[in-house]
Design a protein around this motif. Sequence first.
Motif, PDB file in Angstrom:
ATOM      1  N   VAL A  23       0.874  -1.162   0.000  1.00 47.71           N
ATOM      2  CA  VAL A  23       0.000   0.000   0.000  1.00 47.71           C
ATOM      3  C   VAL A  23       0.916   1.218   0.000  1.00 47.71           C
ATOM      4  CG1 VAL A  23      -1.802   1.276   1.233  1.00 47.71           C
ATOM      5  CG2 VAL A  23      -1.793  -1.243   1.275  1.00 47.71           C
ATOM      6  N   LEU A  24       0.781   2.042  -1.034  1.00 41.83           N
ATOM      7  CA  LEU A  24       1.628   3.205  -1.220  1.00 41.83           C
ATOM      8  C   LEU A  24       0.780   4.474  -1.218  1.00 41.83           C
ATOM      9  CD1 LEU A  24       3.581   1.856  -4.337  1.00 41.83           C
ATOM     10  CD2 LEU A  24       4.324   1.726  -1.952  1.00 41.83           C
ATOM     11  N   LEU A  25       1.359   5.564  -0.752  1.00 42.07           N
ATOM     12  CA  LEU A  25       0.723   6.857  -0.909  1.00 42.07           C
ATOM     13  C   LEU A  25       0.775   7.229  -2.380  1.00 42.07           C
ATOM     14  CD1 LEU A  25      -0.438   9.397   0.594  1.00 42.07           C
ATOM     15  CD2 LEU A  25       1.867  10.342   0.333  1.00 42.07           C
ATOM     16  N   ARG A  26      -0.311   7.710  -2.920  1.00 45.24           N
ATOM     17  CA  ARG A  26      -0.319   8.172  -4.317  1.00 45.24           C
ATOM     18  C   ARG A  26       0.297   9.571  -4.332  1.00 45.24           C
ATOM     19  NH1 ARG A  26      -3.408  10.440  -8.478  1.00 45.24           N
ATOM     20  NH2 ARG A  26      -3.687   9.080 -10.282  1.00 45.24           N
ATOM     21  N   PRO A  27       1.411   9.773  -5.042  1.00 49.55           N
ATOM     22  CA  PRO A  27       2.099  11.072  -5.020  1.00 49.55           C
ATOM     23  C   PRO A  27       1.282  12.243  -5.559  1.00 49.55           C
ATOM     24  CG  PRO A  27       3.571   9.376  -5.849  1.00 49.55           C
ATOM     25  CD  PRO A  27       2.194   8.773  -5.774  1.00 49.55           C
ATOM     26  N   GLY A  33      -5.681  11.166   1.067  1.00 49.90           N
ATOM     27  CA  GLY A  33      -5.546   9.754   1.427  1.00 49.90           C
ATOM     28  C   GLY A  33      -5.546   8.826   0.235  1.00 49.90           C
ATOM     29  N   ALA A  34      -5.446   9.364  -0.981  1.00 51.45           N
ATOM     30  CA  ALA A  34      -5.410   8.513  -2.171  1.00 51.45           C
ATOM     31  C   ALA A  34      -4.186   7.606  -2.107  1.00 51.45           C
ATOM     32  CB  ALA A  34      -5.388   9.355  -3.435  1.00 51.45           C
ATOM     33  N   LEU A  35      -4.394   6.345  -2.410  1.00 49.04           N
ATOM     34  CA  LEU A  35      -3.364   5.317  -2.302  1.00 49.04           C
ATOM     35  C   LEU A  35      -3.204   4.573  -3.615  1.00 49.04           C
ATOM     36  CD1 LEU A  35      -4.639   3.727   1.058  1.00 49.04           C
ATOM     37  CD2 LEU A  35      -2.867   5.487   0.806  1.00 49.04           C
ATOM     38  N   VAL A  36      -2.120   3.799  -3.684  1.00 48.00           N
ATOM     39  CA  VAL A  36      -1.933   2.813  -4.737  1.00 48.00           C
ATOM     40  C   VAL A  36      -1.782   1.466  -4.042  1.00 48.00           C
ATOM     41  CG1 VAL A  36      -0.438   1.993  -6.598  1.00 48.00           C
ATOM     42  CG2 VAL A  36      -0.859   4.443  -6.324  1.00 48.00           C
ATOM     43  N   LEU A  37      -2.627   0.524  -4.400  1.00 50.08           N
ATOM     44  CA  LEU A  37      -2.554  -0.851  -3.912  1.00 50.08           C
ATOM     45  C   LEU A  37      -1.933  -1.663  -5.039  1.00 50.08           C
ATOM     46  CD1 LEU A  37      -3.195  -3.248  -2.067  1.00 50.08           C
ATOM     47  CD2 LEU A  37      -5.548  -3.175  -2.954  1.00 50.08           C
ATOM     48  N   ALA A  38      -0.680  -2.077  -4.855  1.00 56.78           N
ATOM     49  CA  ALA A  38       0.069  -2.711  -5.943  1.00 56.78           C
ATOM     50  C   ALA A  38       0.481  -4.135  -5.580  1.00 56.78           C
ATOM     51  CB  ALA A  38       1.314  -1.885  -6.265  1.00 56.78           C
ATOM     52  N   ALA A  39       0.291  -5.033  -6.538  1.00 59.90           N
ATOM     53  CA  ALA A  39       0.742  -6.414  -6.371  1.00 59.90           C
ATOM     54  C   ALA A  39       2.258  -6.458  -6.516  1.00 59.90           C
ATOM     55  CB  ALA A  39       0.088  -7.310  -7.408  1.00 59.90           C
ATOM     56  N   LYS A  40       2.904  -7.245  -5.680  1.00 61.09           N
ATOM     57  CA  LYS A  40       4.359  -7.400  -5.753  1.00 61.09           C
ATOM     58  C   LYS A  40       4.777  -8.254  -6.951  1.00 61.09           C
ATOM     59  CE  LYS A  40       5.284  -6.997  -0.801  1.00 61.09           C
ATOM     60  NZ  LYS A  40       5.797  -7.721   0.384  1.00 61.09           N
ATOM     61  N   SER A  41       3.848  -8.984  -7.494  1.00 53.71           N
ATOM     62  CA  SER A  41       4.079  -9.877  -8.623  1.00 53.71           C
ATOM     63  C   SER A  41       4.464  -9.091  -9.878  1.00 53.71           C
ATOM     64  CB  SER A  41       2.792 -10.658  -8.890  1.00 53.71           C
ATOM     65  OG  SER A  41       2.812 -11.297 -10.137  1.00 53.71           O
ATOM     66  N   ASP A  42       5.065  -9.778 -10.828  1.00 52.58           N
ATOM     67  CA  ASP A  42       5.342  -9.183 -12.131  1.00 52.58           C
ATOM     68  C   ASP A  42       4.157  -9.343 -13.087  1.00 52.58           C
ATOM     69  OD1 ASP A  42       7.869  -8.123 -11.650  1.00 52.58           O
ATOM     70  OD2 ASP A  42       8.842 -10.043 -12.009  1.00 52.58           O
ATOM     71  N   ALA A  43       3.030  -9.852 -12.582  1.00 52.73           N
ATOM     72  CA  ALA A  43       1.845 -10.075 -13.418  1.00 52.73           C
ATOM     73  C   ALA A  43       1.338  -8.764 -13.998  1.00 52.73           C
ATOM     74  CB  ALA A  43       0.746 -10.750 -12.613  1.00 52.73           C
ATOM     75  N   THR A  44       0.890  -8.817 -15.241  1.00 47.92           N
ATOM     76  CA  THR A  44       0.309  -7.648 -15.899  1.00 47.92           C
ATOM     77  C   THR A  44      -1.180  -7.863 -16.193  1.00 47.92           C
ATOM     78  OG1 THR A  44       1.065  -8.454 -18.040  1.00 47.92           O
ATOM     79  CG2 THR A  44       2.505  -6.883 -16.896  1.00 47.92           C
TER      80      THR A  44
END
Length: 142
Positions: A23-27, A33-44
Amino acid sequence: MNETIAKFGHPATLIADYAHWVVLLRPAQPTLGALVLAAKSDATAFGDLPAAAHAELKTVTAAIEAALRQAVGYAKINYLMLMMVDPHVHFHVLPRYDGERSGAGITVADAGWPGQPDLGQAVKLDESQIAALTGWLKPYFA
């Protein structure tokens, strides 16, 4: 970590770390409080994530919603999986509300309320604002 996670400022924007997700802060903040929820996988492709990543999504989204409810007091929450520019599986998580919200010395209006989020009106954060907002949000995930 994949390139999409790096593009969104990891590790400076890291708020919470899970086995399969970060879970990352969206720059750029279209709403506070906008966030980025990103998978650690290399899946696209969403369907290419391992089953364990899909299962963990329940835990991660519950934590996000509880944290943002306390921090921002949102009325609705939007999960946008666009993946048009950044190819790895990720969601933009936008707490939605009428008016403005403030935290860590930053005030952001939800310019699109009650319609679609207006990403073009996002407040672009500098490094010190990223640090302040990340530090402000992290305790809500503890």
